[in-house]
Write a protein that holds these residues in place. Structure first.
Motif, PDB file in Angstrom:
ATOM      1  N   SER A  60       0.769  -1.034   0.025  1.00 40.73           N
ATOM      2  CA  SER A  60       0.054  -0.049   0.000  1.00 40.73           C
ATOM      3  C   SER A  60       0.947   1.283  -0.015  1.00 40.73           C
ATOM      4  CB  SER A  60      -0.721   0.085   1.186  1.00 40.73           C
ATOM      5  OG  SER A  60      -1.668  -1.150   1.314  1.00 40.73           O
ATOM      6  N   GLU A  61       2.243   1.127   0.592  1.00 37.37           N
ATOM      7  CA  GLU A  61       3.201   2.340   0.677  1.00 37.37           C
ATOM      8  C   GLU A  61       3.573   2.544  -0.913  1.00 37.37           C
ATOM      9  OE1 GLU A  61       5.791   1.691   3.549  1.00 37.37           O
ATOM     10  OE2 GLU A  61       4.178   0.893   5.201  1.00 37.37           O
ATOM     11  N   ASP A  62       2.781   3.119  -1.843  1.00 42.74           N
ATOM     12  CA  ASP A  62       3.196   3.132  -3.167  1.00 42.74           C
ATOM     13  C   ASP A  62       3.467   4.698  -3.517  1.00 42.74           C
ATOM     14  OD1 ASP A  62       3.617   3.164  -5.743  1.00 42.74           O
ATOM     15  OD2 ASP A  62       1.818   1.977  -6.382  1.00 42.74           O
ATOM     16  N   PHE A  63       4.901   5.110  -3.731  1.00 43.66           N
ATOM     17  CA  PHE A  63       5.110   6.631  -4.138  1.00 43.66           C
ATOM     18  C   PHE A  63       4.181   7.199  -5.399  1.00 43.66           C
ATOM     19  CE2 PHE A  63       8.968   5.571  -1.474  1.00 43.66           C
ATOM     20  CZ  PHE A  63       8.625   6.299  -0.531  1.00 43.66           C
ATOM     21  N   ASP A  67      -3.359   8.755  -4.564  1.00 38.87           N
ATOM     22  CA  ASP A  67      -3.576   9.417  -3.547  1.00 38.87           C
ATOM     23  C   ASP A  67      -3.233   8.746  -2.160  1.00 38.87           C
ATOM     24  OD1 ASP A  67      -4.080  11.467  -1.664  1.00 38.87           O
ATOM     25  OD2 ASP A  67      -6.150  11.456  -1.837  1.00 38.87           O
ATOM     26  N   ALA A  68      -1.953   9.026  -1.538  1.00 41.48           N
ATOM     27  CA  ALA A  68      -1.420   8.428  -0.388  1.00 41.48           C
ATOM     28  C   ALA A  68      -2.295   8.520   0.790  1.00 41.48           C
ATOM     29  CB  ALA A  68      -0.083   8.636  -0.260  1.00 41.48           C
ATOM     30  N   ALA A  69      -3.139   9.585   0.870  1.00 39.47           N
ATOM     31  CA  ALA A  69      -3.841   9.961   1.780  1.00 39.47           C
ATOM     32  C   ALA A  69      -4.867   8.657   2.274  1.00 39.47           C
ATOM     33  CB  ALA A  69      -4.659  11.079   1.621  1.00 39.47           C
ATOM     34  N   HIS A 124       8.010   8.491 -16.068  1.00 41.63           N
ATOM     35  CA  HIS A 124       7.984   9.904 -15.242  1.00 41.63           C
ATOM     36  C   HIS A 124       6.585  10.598 -15.932  1.00 41.63           C
ATOM     37  CE1 HIS A 124      11.564   9.752 -12.619  1.00 41.63           C
ATOM     38  NE2 HIS A 124      11.969   9.290 -13.544  1.00 41.63           N
ATOM     39  N   GLY A 125       6.427  10.393 -17.167  1.00 40.22           N
ATOM     40  CA  GLY A 125       4.997  11.034 -17.630  1.00 40.22           C
ATOM     41  C   GLY A 125       3.901  10.478 -16.878  1.00 40.22           C
ATOM     42  N   SER A 126       4.041   9.092 -16.838  1.00 41.14           N
ATOM     43  CA  SER A 126       2.965   8.396 -16.278  1.00 41.14           C
ATOM     44  C   SER A 126       2.670   8.705 -14.770  1.00 41.14           C
ATOM     45  CB  SER A 126       3.053   6.840 -16.471  1.00 41.14           C
ATOM     46  OG  SER A 126       1.861   6.257 -15.668  1.00 41.14           O
ATOM     47  N   LEU A 127       3.604   8.835 -14.048  1.00 43.41           N
ATOM     48  CA  LEU A 127       3.444   9.158 -12.491  1.00 43.41           C
ATOM     49  C   LEU A 127       3.133  10.885 -12.288  1.00 43.41           C
ATOM     50  CD1 LEU A 127       6.974   7.360 -11.349  1.00 43.41           C
ATOM     51  CD2 LEU A 127       4.589   6.902 -10.739  1.00 43.41           C
ATOM     52  N   LYS A 128       3.509  11.443 -13.328  1.00 41.13           N
ATOM     53  CA  LYS A 128       3.287  12.916 -13.236  1.00 41.13           C
ATOM     54  C   LYS A 128       1.712  13.096 -13.606  1.00 41.13           C
ATOM     55  CE  LYS A 128       4.405  17.590 -14.983  1.00 41.13           C
ATOM     56  NZ  LYS A 128       5.340  18.198 -15.947  1.00 41.13           N
ATOM     57  N   ASN A 129       1.017  12.083 -14.321  1.00 38.28           N
ATOM     58  CA  ASN A 129      -0.353  12.148 -14.605  1.00 38.28           C
ATOM     59  C   ASN A 129      -1.065  11.381 -13.695  1.00 38.28           C
ATOM     60  OD1 ASN A 129       0.035  13.901 -16.716  1.00 38.28           O
ATOM     61  ND2 ASN A 129       0.429  12.155 -18.261  1.00 38.28           N
ATOM     62  N   LYS A 130      -0.380  10.556 -12.388  1.00 35.62           N
ATOM     63  CA  LYS A 130      -1.046   9.881 -11.523  1.00 35.62           C
ATOM     64  C   LYS A 130      -1.581   8.841 -11.812  1.00 35.62           C
ATOM     65  CE  LYS A 130      -1.644  14.046  -8.543  1.00 35.62           C
ATOM     66  NZ  LYS A 130      -2.418  14.628  -7.535  1.00 35.62           N
ATOM     67  N   LEU A 131      -1.064   8.090 -12.774  1.00 27.88           N
ATOM     68  CA  LEU A 131      -1.457   6.900 -13.545  1.00 27.88           C
ATOM     69  C   LEU A 131      -0.667   5.846 -12.999  1.00 27.88           C
ATOM     70  CD1 LEU A 131      -1.771   7.970 -17.233  1.00 27.88           C
ATOM     71  CD2 LEU A 131      -3.700   7.792 -15.673  1.00 27.88           C
ATOM     72  N   GLY A 132       0.457   5.957 -12.247  1.00 23.73           N
ATOM     73  CA  GLY A 132       1.155   4.917 -11.508  1.00 23.73           C
ATOM     74  C   GLY A 132       2.244   4.389 -12.369  1.00 23.73           C
ATOM     75  N   LEU A 133       2.993   3.389 -12.086  1.00 23.01           N
ATOM     76  CA  LEU A 133       3.976   2.751 -12.755  1.00 23.01           C
ATOM     77  C   LEU A 133       3.613   1.853 -13.845  1.00 23.01           C
ATOM     78  CD1 LEU A 133       7.184   2.305 -13.376  1.00 23.01           C
ATOM     79  CD2 LEU A 133       7.374   0.718 -11.602  1.00 23.01           C
ATOM     80  N   PHE A 170      11.899   1.186 -11.849  1.00 18.49           N
ATOM     81  CA  PHE A 170      11.924  -0.089 -11.166  1.00 18.49           C
ATOM     82  C   PHE A 170      10.912  -0.541 -10.106  1.00 18.49           C
ATOM     83  CE2 PHE A 170      16.088   0.846 -12.573  1.00 18.49           C
ATOM     84  CZ  PHE A 170      16.485  -0.465 -13.363  1.00 18.49           C
ATOM     85  N   LEU A 171      10.557   0.356  -9.315  1.00 21.63           N
ATOM     86  CA  LEU A 171       9.240   0.052  -8.284  1.00 21.63           C
ATOM     87  C   LEU A 171       8.999   1.625  -7.646  1.00 21.63           C
ATOM     88  CD1 LEU A 171      10.742  -1.508  -4.980  1.00 21.63           C
ATOM     89  CD2 LEU A 171      12.221  -0.283  -6.802  1.00 21.63           C
ATOM     90  N   THR A 172       7.769   1.712  -7.326  1.00 18.04           N
ATOM     91  CA  THR A 172       7.149   2.692  -6.347  1.00 18.04           C
ATOM     92  C   THR A 172       6.838   2.399  -5.154  1.00 18.04           C
ATOM     93  OG1 THR A 172       5.119   2.472  -7.422  1.00 18.04           O
ATOM     94  CG2 THR A 172       6.508   3.997  -8.518  1.00 18.04           C
ATOM     95  N   VAL A 173       6.696   1.088  -4.940  1.00 18.39           N
ATOM     96  CA  VAL A 173       6.183   0.555  -3.589  1.00 18.39           C
ATOM     97  C   VAL A 173       7.453   0.858  -2.501  1.00 18.39           C
ATOM     98  CG1 VAL A 173       5.220  -1.192  -2.072  1.00 18.39           C
ATOM     99  CG2 VAL A 173       4.384  -0.768  -4.292  1.00 18.39           C
ATOM    100  N   PHE A 174       7.176   1.445  -1.412  1.00 19.07           N
ATOM    101  CA  PHE A 174       8.251   1.505  -0.453  1.00 19.07           C
ATOM    102  C   PHE A 174       8.853   0.202   0.096  1.00 19.07           C
ATOM    103  CE2 PHE A 174       9.993   2.132   3.851  1.00 19.07           C
ATOM    104  CZ  PHE A 174      11.036   3.066   3.558  1.00 19.07           C
ATOM    105  N   SER A 175      10.319   0.100  -0.481  1.00 22.16           N
ATOM    106  CA  SER A 175      11.033  -1.110   0.121  1.00 22.16           C
ATOM    107  C   SER A 175      12.342  -0.682   0.089  1.00 22.16           C
ATOM    108  CB  SER A 175      10.915  -2.175  -1.258  1.00 22.16           C
ATOM    109  OG  SER A 175      11.970  -3.055  -0.859  1.00 22.16           O
ATOM    110  N   PRO A 176      12.842  -0.225   1.559  1.00 21.07           N
ATOM    111  CA  PRO A 176      14.108   0.404   1.930  1.00 21.07           C
ATOM    112  C   PRO A 176      15.275  -0.360   1.248  1.00 21.07           C
ATOM    113  CG  PRO A 176      13.127  -0.519   3.823  1.00 21.07           C
ATOM    114  CD  PRO A 176      12.077  -0.379   2.711  1.00 21.07           C
ATOM    115  N   PHE A 177      15.403  -1.733   1.268  1.00 20.06           N
ATOM    116  CA  PHE A 177      16.420  -2.566   0.970  1.00 20.06           C
ATOM    117  C   PHE A 177      16.480  -2.387  -0.448  1.00 20.06           C
ATOM    118  CE2 PHE A 177      15.263  -3.904   5.377  1.00 20.06           C
ATOM    119  CZ  PHE A 177      16.506  -3.335   5.877  1.00 20.06           C
ATOM    120  N   MET A 178      15.523  -2.834  -1.166  1.00 18.09           N
ATOM    121  CA  MET A 178      15.449  -2.829  -2.783  1.00 18.09           C
ATOM    122  C   MET A 178      15.671  -1.463  -3.122  1.00 18.09           C
ATOM    123  SD  MET A 178      14.898  -4.960  -5.175  1.00 18.09           S
ATOM    124  CE  MET A 178      13.581  -6.171  -4.594  1.00 18.09           C
ATOM    125  N   MET A 179      15.220  -0.546  -2.690  1.00 16.83           N
ATOM    126  CA  MET A 179      15.587   0.919  -3.199  1.00 16.83           C
ATOM    127  C   MET A 179      17.193   1.347  -3.030  1.00 16.83           C
ATOM    128  SD  MET A 179      12.343   3.258  -2.199  1.00 16.83           S
ATOM    129  CE  MET A 179      10.872   3.021  -3.426  1.00 16.83           C
TER     130      MET A 179
END
Length: 895
Positions: free
Chosen positions: A163-166, A170-172, A671-680, A818-827
């Protein structure tokens, strides 16, 4: 040779591990007696809201139209409760921030470095001391408090890590999830008698961890509409939960509420360092036992926030983040967390002077208990005649303090008692730090002695085996035996000394290591004597000049780790190298190319590392430029393919160019997709991971001719680097590779200039040919310069666009392909790969220089080792265990 390599690996492993014992050992102690305020508490229960990543100014500031950002919380601080700023310590990260809030101590770097999801050290917390704690929120934070609790009274309710997806719309929704589940929890308790009874007990804590603000801050920046909208949703949620809790308990006035944050955030959406935007977090407290707003005519703070926030007339009560844990413990009457170093902020409490004095006394006793345990541990492990106690807080001083405080409380001199308690707390904290660092000097000197001995030995090995400066002297067996027994006896004395002090086993390693190292040095006395004879035969000015240049060069390298602009100065000096050595006379074109590329590379260390907005067009430009250069190279290869290549080689280049083109498109598309909030996009993610895996494979299939293999290395690594880039750094590997290409050519000119050999034809040099060891030559002074160039370029590769430590305050946008879901070790792993890629380019170029200049890799490697170890000794004494992650990480990574 194998013994030397094994010894070197062992010695360097000890050097690396030693800093964790010397600088990063855990400060926590165990075995204290719990301390609890004897008087009844004002509240039966506590509701703790932690809005992760919420800046103080973002909550307190007014909108452009004069309305508050969070109307409900603004109304609370103006009409119902007390407010202020909670000053966090660095590193400003979620885990240490929550530990400081809930356990009351500042988690040391050794614990932080071991991960988010584990409990690297056992610690007590307010949750553990409570009767029951129910918590809702992130799976990265809640489990560590449940895992550290005794018994089964801390309950957690977490959403999934996915669920922790950058890149989410909407992360709210993370915060809405928490609020909804708390409401459902209370509704279900009405039909569950066991839960209903538990909720009506005393000493109950409800913890709501709200991650949405932090996630939106990372993804969209704190000044974005998403971040501000999330604050409004949190404000509405807090209002609903506070109202629901009051109704559930029949408005009994026995609930205390606290809203704060674990850390803030920079304007560019990162945290970890010590900027005010990261360390200043809001604190609003209301409900049972809390003072109402206090009107003041004037108050002074160094910052100008009060005027900006229109809060000049409401008393601002600032605290340190660890002070919140004793405040919570005091409000609900649980023992102060055993490892807490916080000081109870009395100004928040609305209670009798007697209660405040008793609470403060409990706080002082709890910290004093830690001091006494720490002192007794150190005293037991040190010989009595060597033990130096912390004099300001000797046994007699402790007794005097406690007697005075008890007497003041009995005589109702409560203000005096509070003042004495604060003095005692400060002294106990100083004493804790004193005993925690008690062995630091002793261990540091042992490691430094080993360092110096090892470096001396390596220098002697270089002189003995790779130069003509010494003559072989037959070993004197009798002297060797005496030496061996002498050093063995010294080792036994040290071991016995450590044994009677019951020191940890690692102390034996650190203290005994100098013995074999210096034994190896002393055995080479004939080499030292020959070297001294040769040096004395030279002109003093010549020897002193060479030594001075070496020292200056290494100091410049050391300086560059803290001031990246030093690299720019170094590269500009390198640009003039052909002129200084007159190489430009015999190779004007190559010298000009070298100079231009040095100047171009010198620009990068002047560029900002953090705080920059993504600039995707620059990444695309870097990809297109790489393709353009590839086309010229491919055309050149086609023109000479009969000599040096075949159609299979051309296919490999074609696939690598295709990979570059795909990477460029993926960066733009993602980055275009993320800017338009369409996800990765899933396809983009698959291609990115496939590129990461396939690029090294294509590299291994490329031709083994020197320049063709090096260019293939660039293409393979560049396709990965583009996917991890967000701005100007995408151009860095291109310029760096160009300079490495020029370096290989310039070194051939230097060989001819000094008359060391005929200039080989680089174009036909093939790595697969067996190298004739008999062709290797002895070292020349110019080879020291080659090794220095390599170390300098390695440092430039690491710090040209950032540093390893910046992983700790990274921009998640770097890994969005590569990923947008929070994963500290992978990132973290992907960002480390990005840092390593320029390093690989330099290493490959150095290998080419070593082989084409007819030097054994061992000889140049040993010189590099000496330079690196001299630098490492500098950094060993510069390692810090305090400050921001960026600061700590920089010092640690340089070492």
């Amino acid at each position: 040779i194998p013994i030397f390599i094994l010894a070197g690996l062992l010695v360097h492993c000890v050097f690396l591990v030693s800093i964790f014992d010397i600088y990063f050992s855990s400060p926590l102690v165990h075995g204290m007696t719990p301390q609890q305020t004897p008087l009844p508490p004002p509240a039966k229960r506590l509701v703790l809201f932690v809005a992760d990543g919420l800046r103080a100014d973002s909550l307190y500031e007014l909108n452009s139209n004069g309305t508050p950002q969070a109307p409900y919380l603004r109304g609370i601080l103006e009409n119902n409760g007390s407010w202020g700023i909670s000053h966090t310590r660095v590193p400003t990260e979620s885990r240490p921030g929550h530990v400081a809030l809930i356990a009351g101590f500042y988690e040391d770097v050794s614990a932080v470095a071991k991960g988010w999801k584990e409990n690297p050290v056992e610690f007590d917390s307010v949750f553990n001391e409570s009767k029951y704690t129910w918590s809702w929120g992130s799976p990265d934070i809640l489990p560590m408090f449940a895992k550290g609790a005794t018994g089964d009274h801390v309950y957690t309710f977490c959403y999934t890590a996915a669920s922790e997806d950058f890149g989410a719309q909407d992360a709210a929704k993370l915060d809405i999830w928490v609020f909804d589940h708390v409401k459902s929890f209370f509704n279900s308790s009405r039909s569950n008698q066991t839960l209903f009874s538990a909720l009506n007990e005393e000493k109950v804590v409800l913890f709501l961890h709200l991650l949405g603000i932090d996630t939106n801050g990372h993804a969209h920046r704190p000044n974005s509409r998403e971040y501000k909208e999330n604050i409004k949703k949190v404000d509405e949620g807090v209002k609903e939960i506070a109202s629901m809790v009051d109704r559930f308990y029949g408005n009994d006035g026995k609930t205390a509420f606290i809203l704060t944050s674990d850390h803030g955030m920079t304007d560019w959406g990162s945290h970890g360092a010590g900027q005010p935007s990261e360390t200043l977090t809001p604190l609003i407290v209301w409900g049972a036992g809390i003072n109402s707003p206090q009107k003041v005519t004037s108050q002074f703070f160094e910052d100008n926030f009060l005027k900006e926030w229109k809060l000049e007339n409401l008393k601002r009560l600032d605290v340190n983040q660890a002070d919140i844990a004793p405040l919570m413990a005091s409000l609900i009457g649980v023992p102060f967390p055993l490892n807490s170093v916080g000081t109870l902020p009395l100004e928040y409490l609305n209670n009798s002077a007697h209660f405040k004095a008793e609470s403060m006394f409990t706080n002082a006793l709890q910290i004093l208990e830690q001091f006494k345990v720490k002192m007794s541990q150190k005293k037991e492990n040190t010989l009595s005649f060597l033990f130096t106690p912390f004099k300001p807080l000797s046994d007699s001083e402790q007794i005097n303090f406690l007697k005075k405080i008890r007497l003041c409380i009995q005589q109702q001199k409560y203000n005096e008692a509070v003042s004495l308690c604060k003095t005692l707390i400060n002294l106990a904290l100083e004493g804790l730090s004193y005993y925690h660092t008690y062995d630091r000097l002793f261990l540091g000197l042992s490691i430094a002695l080993s360092f110096v001995g090892w470096t001396t030995y390596v220098i002697l090995m270089i002189i003995k085996t790779h130069t003509n400066l010494t003559k072989t002297v037959p070993a004197n067996n009798k002297k060797s035996t005496v030496l061996f027994y002498g050093f063995a006896f010294a080792g036994m004395i040290i071991a016995f000394f450590l044994l009677i002090q019951t020191c940890p086993w690692t102390y034996y390693v650190y203290c005994l290591l100098p013995v074999p190292v210096w034994y190896a040095v002393v055995r080479e006395i004939p080499v030292i004597q020959d070297l001294a004879t040769n040096v004395l035969s030279l002109r003093i000015g010549q020897s002193a000049g060479f030594l001075l240049v070496c020292i200056l060069g290494i100091e410049i390298l050391v300086f560059s780790f803290f001031y990246r602009s030093t690299l720019t100065i170094g590269l500009l000096v390198f640009a003039g190298w052909p002129v200084i050595t007159h190489l430009w006379v015999q190779a004007k074109t190559r010298a000009l190319i070298w100079t231009v590329l040095c100047v171009l590379l010198a620009i990068f260390p002047l560029m900002p590392v953090v705080g920059r907005e993504p600039n995707i067009p620059l990444v695309i430009a870097a990809g297109l430029l790489t393709l353009l250069i590839s086309c010229f190279s491919l055309a050149s290869l086609c023109g000479s393919k009969n000599k040096y290549g075949n159609n299979e080689d051309l296919k490999v280049y074609f696939y690598q160019m295709l990979s570059i083109a795909l990477s460029t498109y993926i960066v733009s598309s993602t980055h275009g997709s993320l800017k338009n909030k369409l996800g990765l996009p899933v396809l983009n993610q698959i291609i990115s991971w496939m590129t990461l895996v396939s690029s090294p494979v294509l590299l291994l299939l490329s031709p083994t001719f020197l320049f063709q293999r090096l260019f293939s290395i660039l293409l393979s690594l560049m396709s990965i680097y583009l996917l991890l880039s967000t701005g100007y750094e995408a151009l860095f590997p291109l310029v760096l590779f160009g300079l490495m290409f020029a370096w290989i050519n310039m070194e051939q000119e230097a060989l001819q200039h000094y008359g060391l050999s005929l200039k080989p034809k680089l174009a036909v040099f093939n790595f697969t040919y067996a190298v004739d060891i008999t062709q290797f030559r002895q070292l020349h002074l110019d080879d020291v310069r080659r090794s220095f160039f390599f170390v300098f370029f390695i440092v430039t590769a690491f710090f040209g666009t950032g540093n390893i430590a910046s992983i700790n305050s990274f921009d998640p946008a770097s890994v969005y392909c590569f990923l947008t879901v929070f994963s500290p070790f992978m990132m973290g792993g992907l960002l480390l790969l990005k840092v390593v890629i320029p390093f690989v380019l330099v290493s490959c170029a150095f290998e080419a220089v070593q082989v084409t200049t007819q030097l054994s890799s061992k000889s140049l490697f040993l010189i590099v080792l000496v330079i690196s170890d001299i630098m490492a000794l500098h950094f060993f004494f510069l390692v810090k265990d305090y400050g921001s992650w960026l600061d700590i990480g920089t010092r640690y990574s340089t070492f």
